[in-house]
Design an enzyme around this catalytic site. Structure first.
Site, short mmCIF file in Angstrom:
data_model
loop_
_atom_site.label_atom_id
_atom_site.label_comp_id
_atom_site.label_asym_id
_atom_site.label_seq_id
_atom_site.Cartn_x
_atom_site.Cartn_y
_atom_site.Cartn_z
CD GLU A 55 0.19 -1.60 -0.26
OE1 GLU A 55 -0.63 -0.76 -0.69
OE2 GLU A 55 0.48 -2.65 -0.87
CG HIS B 80 -12.42 9.64 1.02
ND1 HIS B 80 -11.87 8.76 0.12
CD2 HIS B 80 -13.69 9.87 0.61
CE1 HIS B 80 -12.78 8.45 -0.79
NE2 HIS B 80 -13.89 9.11 -0.52
CB SER C 161 -17.08 8.46 0.07
OG SER C 161 -16.47 9.29 -0.92
#
Length: 412
Positions: A343, A350, A168
């Site tokens: 939220e 990341h 990622s």
């Protein structure tokens, strides 16, 4: 009417598979036509928000040439492709002036074409709708005043490909506000001479990447003179069926990939994984990746191949920002910053586009210092970058894309 050799596109040209080209995901498109002539400079399409144009194309590498400008005004265009892959930064034209911008882009699908028949990459459910796995090239026109007069797309063969294998922190993240260095790095290379093919995916380990046939997909396309960048560690260290121990199975697996790359005449390049944003009380980054970066360094020495030490550079970079300023480089946003985001987003693994951009500059440094044969393909006169003196967030601006998400990528 269009200039000879061109196809007419208006603001009402919507993409269909039968037509094979047209606008997608776009509203409020505006066309300006100044003359009833055939010169491309006599008209353009623009929009007050990012707009997207897709062309049905088979897998391969393509050079894209844009004609930008306005006979009676200025223009400012930033180009992305597929899943928010940065290709061209802020090309501006003065009133009545025109310019061209070019980039080379990799278009992929999930089919593995090899002598033994056809297999497919095992895509995860969320990947099904990624723009980089479909059968078309999607161009994102962005910026303060993007004015697109014409687009030319040409197949490009026999140029080196830089394949990216990673997780990622490398992948082309498909949604704002996340980003990774792999989707920024194409903007630093010269067009028509080399192309970046990003096959990284969130949550991947070395074992999973191979098991899902992502590595097989790369091997099926690789040719002599191509590069293979390998960056894994964040997920490999976690317990589970794809866990690898740093100085044994992790090193062994990387060496197996290196051997396979060499068989194909490729040039493997190892990248140590960047740190997670974990500061101690004195403002220094703590080691969150154990022995994996050192295992990668050792593998590079033992195999006599280049290592880009992003782990070391990221430590310098994060500590230069410090605990407070570094927040801007990571996905930290209060609730309700984005639509349907109820939220707080608090992600220390990341990156935002700003953070990913700075890490991409670290990769460029590593290429210049350790991979001279590849460095010759970088754009000329790139500004020098020192991780201990990062670019100011206040001076950074890459316009956001339209696609927004609130779910963290795998591997957090």
């Amino acid at each position: 009417k269009p200039q000879p050799g061109y196809i007419q596109v208006t603001e009402k040209t919507n993409y269909t598979a039968a037509l094979g080209y047209g606008f997608e995901f776009s509203t409020n498109l505006l066309s300006q036509n100044f003359e009833k002539k055939t010169k491309a400079e006599d008209d353009f399409i623009t929009c007050n928000q990012p707009f997207y144009f897709s062309v049905k194309l088979p897998e391969g590498n393509y050079n894209v040439k844009l004609l930008l400008g306005d006979k009676f005004g200025t223009s400012s265009t930033t180009m992305k492709a597929e899943c928010r892959r940065l290709m061209v930064e802020k090309i501006e034209t003065k009133k009545g002036k025109f310019t061209t911008a070019e980039f080379t882009v990799h278009v992929k699908d999930s089919i593995i074409r090899s002598g033994s028949g056809q297999n497919k990459v095992r895509l995860k459910p969320r990947e099904i709708n990624y723009l980089h796995w479909d059968d078309k090239l999607t161009l994102e026109f962005n910026g303060a005043q993007p004015k697109i007069c014409a687009v030319e797309i040409e197949k490009v063969d026999n140029i080196p490909t830089v394949f990216l294998a990673g997780n990622s922190t490398v992948v082309d993240q498909d949604r704002e506000p996340w980003a990774a260095w792999g989707q920024i790095i194409p903007a630093f290379f010269q067009p028509k001479k080399i192309v970046v093919a990003n096959y990284a995916e969130s949550g991947e380990t070395l074992k999973a990447f191979k098991g899902e046939r992502r590595l097989e997909k790369i091997w099926s396309m690789a040719k002599p003179g191509d590069y293979l960048f390998i960056e894994f560690a964040h997920n490999d260290q976690k317990p589970g069926s794809t866990h690898l121990d740093p100085f044994t199975t992790y090193k062994q697996t990387v060496k197996e990939w290196i051997a396979e790359a060499r068989k194909r005449g490729m040039f493997p390049v190892l990248v140590t994984s960047m740190n997670i944003r974990t500061f101690d009380s004195s403002g220094h980054i703590t080691n969150s990746l154990g022995d994996y970066p050192e295992a990668m360094r050792q593998t590079g020495k033992e195999e006599n191949i280049p290592v880009i030490d992003l782990n070391a550079m990221s430590k310098t970079l994060y500590e230069a920002w410090g605990p407070e300023k570094s927040i801007k480089a990571f996905v930290h946003f209060p609730a309700n910053t984005f639509p349907n985001q109820k939220e707080e987003l608090k992600d220390n693994t990341h990156f935002t586009y700003y953070g990913a951009y700075e890490l991409a500059k670290c990769i460029v440094n590593g290429i210049k210092q350790n991979v001279p044969a590849l460095a010759k393909y970088l754009k000329q006169n790139l500004p020098a970058f020192d991780p201990s003196h990062p670019d100011l967030f206040e001076n950074f601006h890459i316009p956001a894309s339209s696609f927004i998400g609130t779910v963290k990528p795998d591997g957090n």
